[in-house]
Design an enzyme around this catalytic site. Structure first.
Site, mmCIF file in Angstrom:
data_model
loop_
_atom_site.group_PDB
_atom_site.id
_atom_site.type_symbol
_atom_site.label_atom_id
_atom_site.label_comp_id
_atom_site.label_asym_id
_atom_site.label_seq_id
_atom_site.Cartn_x
_atom_site.Cartn_y
_atom_site.Cartn_z
ATOM 1 N N ASP A 1 7.186 32.928 10.331
ATOM 2 C CA ASP A 1 8.355 32.043 9.369
ATOM 3 C C ASP A 1 9.977 32.562 9.686
ATOM 4 O O ASP A 1 9.902 33.601 10.377
ATOM 5 C CB ASP A 1 8.120 32.156 7.883
ATOM 6 C CG ASP A 1 7.602 33.614 7.240
ATOM 7 O OD1 ASP A 1 8.125 34.613 8.160
ATOM 8 O OD2 ASP A 1 6.887 33.808 6.481
ATOM 9 N N ASN B 1 2.764 36.860 -5.672
ATOM 10 C CA ASN B 1 2.203 35.616 -6.081
ATOM 11 C C ASN B 1 0.985 35.137 -5.107
ATOM 12 O O ASN B 1 0.589 33.770 -5.472
ATOM 13 C CB ASN B 1 3.334 34.455 -6.450
ATOM 14 C CG ASN B 1 3.806 33.929 -5.110
ATOM 15 O OD1 ASN B 1 3.678 34.532 -4.015
ATOM 16 N ND2 ASN B 1 4.832 32.933 -5.482
ATOM 17 N N HIS C 1 1.218 34.715 -2.140
ATOM 18 C CA HIS C 1 1.609 33.676 -0.897
ATOM 19 C C HIS C 1 1.548 34.516 0.663
ATOM 20 O O HIS C 1 1.511 35.847 0.367
ATOM 21 C CB HIS C 1 3.220 33.358 -0.837
ATOM 22 C CG HIS C 1 4.170 34.162 -0.696
ATOM 23 N ND1 HIS C 1 4.927 34.770 -1.946
ATOM 24 C CD2 HIS C 1 4.510 35.083 0.335
ATOM 25 C CE1 HIS C 1 6.067 35.684 -1.273
ATOM 26 N NE2 HIS C 1 5.530 35.867 -0.008
ATOM 27 N N GLU D 1 3.820 29.244 -0.496
ATOM 28 C CA GLU D 1 4.035 29.362 -1.981
ATOM 29 C C GLU D 1 2.612 28.633 -2.631
ATOM 30 O O GLU D 1 1.933 28.011 -2.142
ATOM 31 C CB GLU D 1 5.189 28.948 -2.565
ATOM 32 C CG GLU D 1 6.572 29.530 -1.834
ATOM 33 C CD GLU D 1 6.827 30.911 -2.444
ATOM 34 O OE1 GLU D 1 5.727 31.660 -3.153
ATOM 35 O OE2 GLU D 1 7.826 31.310 -2.393
#
Length: 233
Positions: free
Chosen positions: A62, A128, A130, A135
């Site tokens: 990314d 979380n 990811h 996400e």
């Protein structure tokens, strides 16, 4: 999943290095790479090692949207600083966060992945759940796409910036479907703040609410965690 428990992040980097070395020795030529603080000790070991990546391809997960490769906070800059300026690869790919044509940028990266099937994909794990910048709520079959970062991710990344207002709110990320196409996935997670996500990833339900849970469906996953990250297993 093959779960490897270590005492600390340094030991984890050593185990990850062994996996990279073995994979390269067996003829792998395409490595999916990650950024953030977790892989830095691994990259340092790779830089200091005799391993030869001159015939290998690196494909990063990314990049922040809107940052040029010369920006010190960009992942282009990060990878150059920690690995690519010190260890030669045949070719390296990182998503183009500055391309104004977002469709072209994502399609181009999908072609790169299709033309260079990934042998070993390195992952970190967000608090979380990811993976990459995928996400919660990201489709499991997703390809490269533009991501609106959650507030928890923005907060976690704020430590790398002088001011929180400077933290990008969007990124371009390899999709979960692309990650799952790798032959072998290696995920590293260290620290108590990752314990909830680790527990849900390994033993929780498979749900898009926890992106890393999809790894339960992959046939060849290695997870390296320290005692703190394993606390809730």
């Amino acid at each position: 999943m093959n779960i490897i428990k270590v005492n600390n992040a340094s030991q984890g980097a050593a185990r990850a290095y062994d996996i990279f070395a073995e994979t390269l020795t067996k003829g792998a030529t395409v490595f999916g790479l990650a950024t953030g603080s977790t892989p830095v000790p691994l990259y340092q070991r790779l830089v200091e090692s005799p391993l030869d990546f001159s015939q290998a391809t690196a494909i990063n997960l990314d990049e922040y949207l809107g940052l040029s490769g010369n920006d010190p906070q960009s992942y282009h800059f990060f990878m150059a600083q920690h690995l690519f300026n010190h260890k030669a690869f045949k070719q390296t790919f990182i998503p183009d966060g500055k391309n104004p044509d977002r469709q072209a940028a994502t399609s181009q990266y999908d072609r790169i992945i299709e033309e260079n099937p990934i042998d070993l994909q390195l992952l970190g794990l967000g608090r979380n759940g990811h993976i990459g910048f995928n996400e919660p709520g990201t489709a499991f079959d997703s390809k490269t796409h533009i991501v609106d970062l959650t507030q928890s991710t923005i907060d976690a990344n704020a430590r790398f910036f002088d001011h929180e207002v400077d933290v990008p709110t969007q990124a371009i990320s390899m999709g979960i479907g692309s990650v799952m196409s790798a032959k072998h996935i290696l995920l590293m997670a260290f620290g108590a703040e990752k314990a909830d996500a680790v527990a849900q990833m390994i033993s929780g339900p498979i749900t898009e609410k926890l992106p890393a849970s999809v790894l339960q469906q992959h046939p060849n996953v290695t997870v390296i965690i320290d005692d703190a990250a394993a606390a809730k297993l």
